[in-house]
Design an enzyme around this catalytic site. Structure first.
Site, mmCIF file in Angstrom:
data_model
loop_
_atom_site.group_PDB
_atom_site.id
_atom_site.type_symbol
_atom_site.label_atom_id
_atom_site.label_comp_id
_atom_site.label_asym_id
_atom_site.label_seq_id
_atom_site.Cartn_x
_atom_site.Cartn_y
_atom_site.Cartn_z
ATOM 1 C CG ASP A 77 -1.865 1.172 1.186
ATOM 2 O OD1 ASP A 77 -1.435 2.290 0.851
ATOM 3 O OD2 ASP A 77 -3.057 0.971 1.453
ATOM 4 C CG HIS A 78 1.381 4.322 -3.158
ATOM 5 N ND1 HIS A 78 0.117 3.989 -3.566
ATOM 6 C CD2 HIS A 78 1.472 5.662 -3.301
ATOM 7 C CE1 HIS A 78 -0.519 5.090 -3.941
ATOM 8 N NE2 HIS A 78 0.282 6.125 -3.788
ATOM 9 C CG HIS A 80 -4.266 4.411 -0.683
ATOM 10 N ND1 HIS A 80 -3.354 3.383 -0.704
ATOM 11 C CD2 HIS A 80 -4.502 4.705 -1.985
ATOM 12 C CE1 HIS A 80 -3.064 3.086 -1.972
ATOM 13 N NE2 HIS A 80 -3.751 3.870 -2.750
HETATM 14 C C1 BG6 Z 1 -3.831 4.830 -6.260
HETATM 15 C C2 BG6 Z 1 -5.229 4.942 -6.773
HETATM 16 O O1 BG6 Z 1 -3.702 3.696 -5.443
HETATM 17 O O2 BG6 Z 1 -3.495 5.995 -5.520
HETATM 18 C C3 BG6 Z 1 -5.367 6.189 -7.632
HETATM 19 O O3 BG6 Z 1 -5.564 3.798 -7.528
HETATM 20 C C4 BG6 Z 1 -4.901 7.410 -6.890
HETATM 21 O O4 BG6 Z 1 -6.714 6.345 -8.081
HETATM 22 C C5 BG6 Z 1 -3.533 7.190 -6.277
HETATM 23 O O5 BG6 Z 1 -4.850 8.484 -7.806
HETATM 24 C C6 BG6 Z 1 -3.139 8.338 -5.369
HETATM 25 O O6 BG6 Z 1 -1.801 8.199 -4.969
HETATM 26 P P1 BG6 Z 1 -0.905 9.467 -4.613
HETATM 27 O O7 BG6 Z 1 0.371 8.898 -4.098
HETATM 28 O O8 BG6 Z 1 -0.746 10.255 -5.871
HETATM 29 O O9 BG6 Z 1 -1.687 10.222 -3.575
#
Ligand code: BG6
Length: 481
Positions: free
Chosen positions: A172-173, A235
């Protein structure tokens, strides 16, 4: 500090995620000197390509998606030497023997499944069949980890046939974002906050992840998912867990993940009136920014591109403190933050004219990662005891100074953690299942009722009802800037 020598195979090595995130992240770690000279990255995908073709593909990706300012001239050639490529058919036999023959003995082996979940089982099985996986190998899997509890369970089961839980790294980044890790440092590294971190002192907590982009080229995937599956279940749920969890006894993977799991399990079911879903409208006079329905080419879609909700956690720490979550696309700004809003002082010695002042601790994920603590002070000058709120602001970039390494991207941290064998910032199988177990009835509920999302203007803060969700409780969302 360099990590151990490794062989990293990226299945889906020519895909979008590899181009945008995985390869640029590896390149930046290479520039930072974190990859040992023997470390190798092997792209694997269906496209016919040779090693040089892949190197060119990667050069192109790095040109497009940024190389990071800490990289020196000439490093790109060095990085390209670590790259090779094998054409592999995940469901067939092509390429597997060649790939197996490439793997070095005695180094960390990691396999990144940057492919759709329907291929996870095939890949896991072939890694074993061709003798590439041993007890120390790691696999990395991306979201979406299922689309409900049943599919997540099935995926966990499939992976468990071939790998132990200790070998599975579910990304989960958001957990790799610098501020998110700092959240734990602030909570558990300071005496100042933890004693106040409960329903007695905290009025409410807001978590906002606002994006300005629409669904882009991912309309088909997105329309089957919506903001709940795409953002909340993973997230925002992870952010909520880190904010709400009890202090783990140690900063170790299972201690942290046990505490997060308890938060998810203590979440109350959410009544329909505490959920607001929305869909963005077209930006007037801008053909580049169509409305959601047009974007996903499905005029009858009831999928939400925005969701706001009020959550309650039934445990001793949080009973009575609501958590408000919202996330959406095509909003006014790209603001992601967590705001811990403390209660009013029990009595104002300065009288009613001093106004209402509250301490708010804001943890900014983007832009300008950092934290801000609002404190109340006397307005300077001779005007008597007038109170104002001022921010104690700490931007990480500023605090670290111009010579510090830039704030690393989430993927840089996470991929290096895979090589180090540290699972703290990865989701465990039972966590993912618990999050779906909580999410499923909410989605089933609005689907059964046939609820349609409320349209909202592109560039706004979301639907009107989302504002009401707070107003009716006498509270306000923080502004999306
Ligand atoms: C992804 C989603 O996991 O996270 C996207 O699938 C979203 O829809 C993105 O735009 C948002 O990531 P970050 O790091 O740009 O906030």
């Amino acid at each position: 500090i360099p990590v151990d020598e490794f062989d990293l195979v990226i299945f889906g090595g020519t895909g979008d995620l590899a181009r945008r995130k995985i390869l640029p992240a590896l390149f930046r770690r290479f520039c930072a000197g974190q990859m040992e000279p023997g470390a190798r990255i092997i792209g694997a995908a269906r496209s016919e390509m040779d090693d040089d073709g892949y190197r060119n593909f990667v050069r192109e990706a790095l040109r497009e998606f940024g190389t990071g300012r800490s990289c020196e001239e000439g490093t790109l050639d060095g990085f390209c030497e670590t790259l090779s490529y094998v054409t592999v058919d995940a469901r067939g036999t092509q390429g597997w023997k060649e790939l197996a023959a490439k793997m070095k003995i005695g180094v960390v082996r990691a396999f990144y499944f940057s492919v759709g979940p329907s291929l996870f089982g095939d890949l896991a099985e072939r890694l074993h069949q061709y003798g590439m996986a041993d007890a120390d190998s790691r696999i990395v899997v991306e979201k979406p980890f299922g689309r409900d509890l049943a599919t997540a369970r099935a995926l966990n089961h499939t992976l468990a046939l071939h790998f132990d839980e200790g070998q599975i790294y579910r990304i989960d980044h958001y957990l790799g974002k610098e501020t998110v890790q700092n959240l734990m440092a602030v909570r558990f590294g300071n005496m100042l906050f933890e004693p106040l971190w409960n329903a007695q002192y905290v009025d409410h907590i807001q978590i906002t992840v606002a994006e300005t982009v629409g669904v882009g080229g991912r309309g088909e995937y997105y329309d089957r998912s919506g903001a709940m599956r795409d953002m909340i279940q993973n997230h925002l749920m992870q952010l909520l867990c880190l904010i709400a969890m009890e202090p783990p006894a140690k900063f170790d993977p299972d201690a942290v993940r046990d505490e997060k799991l308890k938060v998810i399990r203590a979440l109350d079911p959410v009544p329909p009136e505490d959920i607001v879903r929305g869909q963005y409208l077209a930006e007037p006079d801008d053909p580049e920014k169509p409305g959601y329905l047009e974007h996903v080419d499905n005029p009858r879609s009831k999928t939400e591109s925005f969701i706001a909700m009020r959550l309650a956690i039934s445990n001793w720490r949080w009973k009575g403190t609501p958590f408000y979550l919202r996330t959406g696309k095509r909003l006014r700004g790209r603001t992601s933050e967590i705001a811990v809003v403390f209660k009013d002082t029990p009595h104002s010695i300065f009288g009613p004219e001093a106004g209402r002042h509250r301490n708010i601790l804001t943890i900014r994920l983007q832009p300008n990662e950092g934290m801000e603590l609002g404190v109340t002070i006397k307005e300077p000058g001779p005007g008597g005891m007038r109170l104002i709120d001022v921010p104690l602001d700490m931007s990480f970039a500023e605090a670290l100074g111009p010579d510090a390494e830039e704030v690393p991207d989430a993927y840089e941290r996470l991929i290096m953690d895979v090589v180090r064998g540290n699972q703290t910032l990865f989701m465990r199988g039972d966590e993912v299942e618990a999050a779906w177990a909580w999410t499923d009835p909410l989605i089933d509920g609005w689907e059964a009722r046939g609820d349609a999302p409320e349209p909202y203007e592109s560039g706004s803060s979301g639907p009107e009802d989302a504002l009401m969700l707070m107003h009716r409780d006498g509270r306000r969302w923080r502004e999306i800037r």
